[in-house]
Design a protein around this motif. Structure first.
Motif, mmCIF file in Angstrom:
data_model
loop_
_atom_site.group_PDB
_atom_site.id
_atom_site.type_symbol
_atom_site.label_atom_id
_atom_site.label_comp_id
_atom_site.label_asym_id
_atom_site.label_seq_id
_atom_site.Cartn_x
_atom_site.Cartn_y
_atom_site.Cartn_z
ATOM 1 N N PHE A 26 0.938 -1.121 -0.119
ATOM 2 C CA PHE A 26 0.039 0.034 -0.045
ATOM 3 C C PHE A 26 0.982 1.175 -0.022
ATOM 4 N N PRO A 27 1.040 2.015 -1.066
ATOM 5 C CA PRO A 27 2.066 3.248 -0.998
ATOM 6 C C PRO A 27 1.382 4.119 -0.226
ATOM 7 N N SER A 28 2.268 5.145 0.162
ATOM 8 C CA SER A 28 2.231 6.136 0.985
ATOM 9 C C SER A 28 0.642 6.666 0.762
ATOM 10 N N HIS A 29 0.050 6.939 2.004
ATOM 11 C CA HIS A 29 -1.265 7.356 1.861
ATOM 12 C C HIS A 29 -1.847 7.979 3.510
ATOM 13 N N LYS A 30 -2.877 8.798 3.349
ATOM 14 C CA LYS A 30 -3.602 9.168 4.389
ATOM 15 C C LYS A 30 -4.906 8.536 4.526
ATOM 16 N N HIS A 31 -5.797 8.753 5.351
ATOM 17 C CA HIS A 31 -7.365 8.419 5.380
ATOM 18 C C HIS A 31 -8.019 9.435 6.116
ATOM 19 N N ASN A 32 -9.202 9.722 6.193
ATOM 20 C CA ASN A 32 -10.108 10.531 6.657
ATOM 21 C C ASN A 32 -10.846 10.067 7.816
ATOM 22 N N TYR A 33 -10.496 9.070 8.403
ATOM 23 C CA TYR A 33 -10.930 8.224 9.470
ATOM 24 C C TYR A 33 -9.881 8.034 10.314
ATOM 25 N N ILE A 34 -9.954 7.558 11.584
ATOM 26 C CA ILE A 34 -8.915 7.017 12.641
ATOM 27 C C ILE A 34 -9.023 5.725 12.417
ATOM 28 N N GLU A 35 -7.791 4.774 12.363
ATOM 29 C CA GLU A 35 -7.616 3.765 11.911
ATOM 30 C C GLU A 35 -6.824 2.856 13.133
ATOM 31 N N PHE A 36 -7.284 1.711 13.553
ATOM 32 C CA PHE A 36 -6.542 0.675 14.280
ATOM 33 C C PHE A 36 -6.256 -0.391 13.626
ATOM 34 N N ASN A 37 -5.002 -0.841 13.473
ATOM 35 C CA ASN A 37 -4.449 -2.034 12.869
ATOM 36 C C ASN A 37 -4.196 -3.088 14.146
ATOM 37 N N TYR A 38 -4.562 -4.320 13.933
ATOM 38 C CA TYR A 38 -4.348 -5.294 14.938
ATOM 39 C C TYR A 38 -3.664 -6.699 14.276
ATOM 40 N N VAL A 39 -2.585 -7.221 14.741
ATOM 41 C CA VAL A 39 -1.885 -8.266 14.152
ATOM 42 C C VAL A 39 -2.490 -9.627 14.766
ATOM 43 N N TYR A 40 -3.447 -10.177 14.165
ATOM 44 C CA TYR A 40 -4.007 -11.534 14.451
ATOM 45 C C TYR A 40 -3.038 -12.358 14.589
ATOM 46 N N GLN A 41 -2.322 -12.581 13.522
ATOM 47 C CA GLN A 41 -0.865 -13.377 13.391
ATOM 48 C C GLN A 41 -0.096 -12.871 12.348
ATOM 49 N N GLY A 42 1.176 -13.459 12.430
ATOM 50 C CA GLY A 42 2.191 -12.993 11.566
ATOM 51 C C GLY A 42 2.942 -11.480 12.252
ATOM 52 N N LYS A 43 2.892 -10.710 11.050
ATOM 53 C CA LYS A 43 3.397 -9.292 11.427
ATOM 54 C C LYS A 43 3.065 -8.269 10.477
ATOM 55 N N LEU A 44 3.133 -7.077 10.612
ATOM 56 C CA LEU A 44 2.704 -5.732 10.002
ATOM 57 C C LEU A 44 3.791 -5.086 9.974
ATOM 58 N N ILE A 45 4.370 -4.579 8.596
ATOM 59 C CA ILE A 45 5.368 -3.705 8.428
ATOM 60 C C ILE A 45 4.893 -2.458 7.951
ATOM 61 N N GLN A 46 5.127 -1.341 8.583
ATOM 62 C CA GLN A 46 4.485 0.218 8.143
ATOM 63 C C GLN A 46 5.872 0.957 8.173
ATOM 64 N N ILE A 47 5.808 1.950 7.245
ATOM 65 C CA ILE A 47 6.693 3.184 7.232
ATOM 66 C C ILE A 47 6.036 4.438 7.367
ATOM 67 N N ILE A 48 6.782 4.985 8.368
ATOM 68 C CA ILE A 48 6.132 6.305 8.767
ATOM 69 C C ILE A 48 7.298 7.352 8.957
ATOM 70 N N ASP A 49 7.252 8.372 8.158
ATOM 71 C CA ASP A 49 8.635 9.328 8.236
ATOM 72 C C ASP A 49 9.917 8.444 8.184
ATOM 73 N N ASN A 50 10.139 7.515 6.919
ATOM 74 C CA ASN A 50 11.086 6.778 6.513
ATOM 75 C C ASN A 50 11.587 5.905 8.115
ATOM 76 N N LYS A 51 10.666 5.697 8.966
ATOM 77 C CA LYS A 51 11.123 4.908 10.099
ATOM 78 C C LYS A 51 10.045 3.625 9.799
#
Length: 329
Positions: A62-87
């Motif tokens: 998912f390329p760099s984006h915003k959203h007009n809502y509040i989002e929660f992400n929960y890892v049910y299994q495995g992992k999730l990799i996010q990039i925020i401000d190059n971090k």
């Protein structure tokens, strides 16, 4: 988790099937009508609904984006990799992240075994919940600044709660309500999300807080430390590389937070060092110019006189005269 629900979570969605069949990138039309990829809650939430929960689409970045809502992400299994401000942020199984609607982030493609649950929540959902919370807790502040102020900086709260059984149990109940809906499921999910927020507040020691503004200030502090230490050879490209930031972005941040450009800050440091050396050493002006990193004496004389109203030699003579007068007194 019940096996039949687990099987539903693992199963391919229509979008995932299309991706595996050769769709190389995200179909943005499923998420927004805007050119700049701001995901629209109206595309994801049924009309009139304040909250929905869906499985995150796997197998595609998912390329760099915003959203007009509040989002929660929960890892049910495995992992999730996010990039925020190059971090890079790697969420592990059982961890949770809250993202406000001003954050810009990128999500790396998940594998088949990476199951992420997205909570999509319109800001209005929190109007009632916020009245029940203590204004001094971390989550309340996150919601209040997002919902009721002009503060429009990206923020997230990262909850490292994989070992908190009560929180995991609540999220499991939410997922069960989602995949085994009853006549009261919508109301139950809302109540469970409210309880989840309460339990997260109780475990505030497990929260990592991030604000774009705070992160920017950290970059500025690092830049100023760099200039202070390496004034003689400092370059914008070098500090940008060390901080893993594009030159143009760091340049804008420095101007935003200091009111000066990188070149102006560096010049100020060089001139202050020149004055320090004039006061404390017997270096010649020519040697001094080389020490602080200038190759063009004419340019140094020009900026020194603009700053102090006299040449370096005149400054030194005046300093010596003042010392003589003080010693006589």
């Amino acid at each position: 988790m019940l096996k039949e629900i687990h099987d539903k979570l693992i199963a391919l969605t229509e979008e995932e099937s299309q991706i595996l069949n050769g769709e190389a990138s995200v179909n943005k039309s499923l998420y927004t009508d805007e050119w700049n990829f701001v995901i629209d809650s109206n595309k994801l939430l049924p009309a009139g609904e304040l909250i929905d929960i869906r499985k995150h689409t796997r197998f595609v970045n998912f390329p760099s984006h915003k959203h007009n809502y509040i989002e929660f992400n929960y890892v049910y299994q495995g992992k999730l990799i996010q990039i925020i401000d190059n971090k890079e942020i790697i969420l592990q199984k059982g961890e949770l992240i809250f993202l406000n609607q001003y954050i810009t982030h990128e999500i790396k493609a998940s594998n088949e075994d990476d199951i992420i649950i997205n909570f999509i929540i319109r800001p209005e959902f929190f109007d009632y919940i916020i009245t029940l919370l203590d204004n001094e807790n971390i989550i309340s502040k996150f919601l209040l600044t997002t919902l009721y102020t002009d503060y429009e900086e990206g923020e997230y709260l990262y909850f490292k709660v994989s070992e908190r059984e009560n929180i995991q149990d609540l999220i499991e109940k939410i997922i069960i309500e989602l995949y085994e809906p009853s006549i009261m499921s919508k109301a139950t999910i809302k109540l469970l999300v409210g309880l989840l927020i309460v339990e997260l507040i109780k475990n505030s020691q497990d929260i990592e807080i991030y604000s774009v503004d705070n992160y920017e200030k950290m970059l500025i502090i690092q830049s100023l430390k760099y200039i202070d230490e390496y004034y003689d050879t400092a370059t914008l490209s070098e500090i940008a590389e060390n901080l893993k930031q594009p030159d143009y972005k760091l340049s804008k941040l420095i101007k935003k937070h200091t009111g000066m450009t990188f070149k102006e800050l560096l010049q100020e440091r060089k001139l202050s060092k020149a004055v320090e050396l004039i006061k404390s050493t017997n270096y010649s002006i020519v040697d001094l110019i080389g020490i602080i990193g200038y190759e063009n004496p004419t340019y140094f004389y020009k900026i020194f006189k603009e700053k102090f109203g006299m040449t370096p030699r005149e400054y030194k003579l005046k300093l010596c005269d003042n010392i003589d007068i003080q010693s006589e007194n």
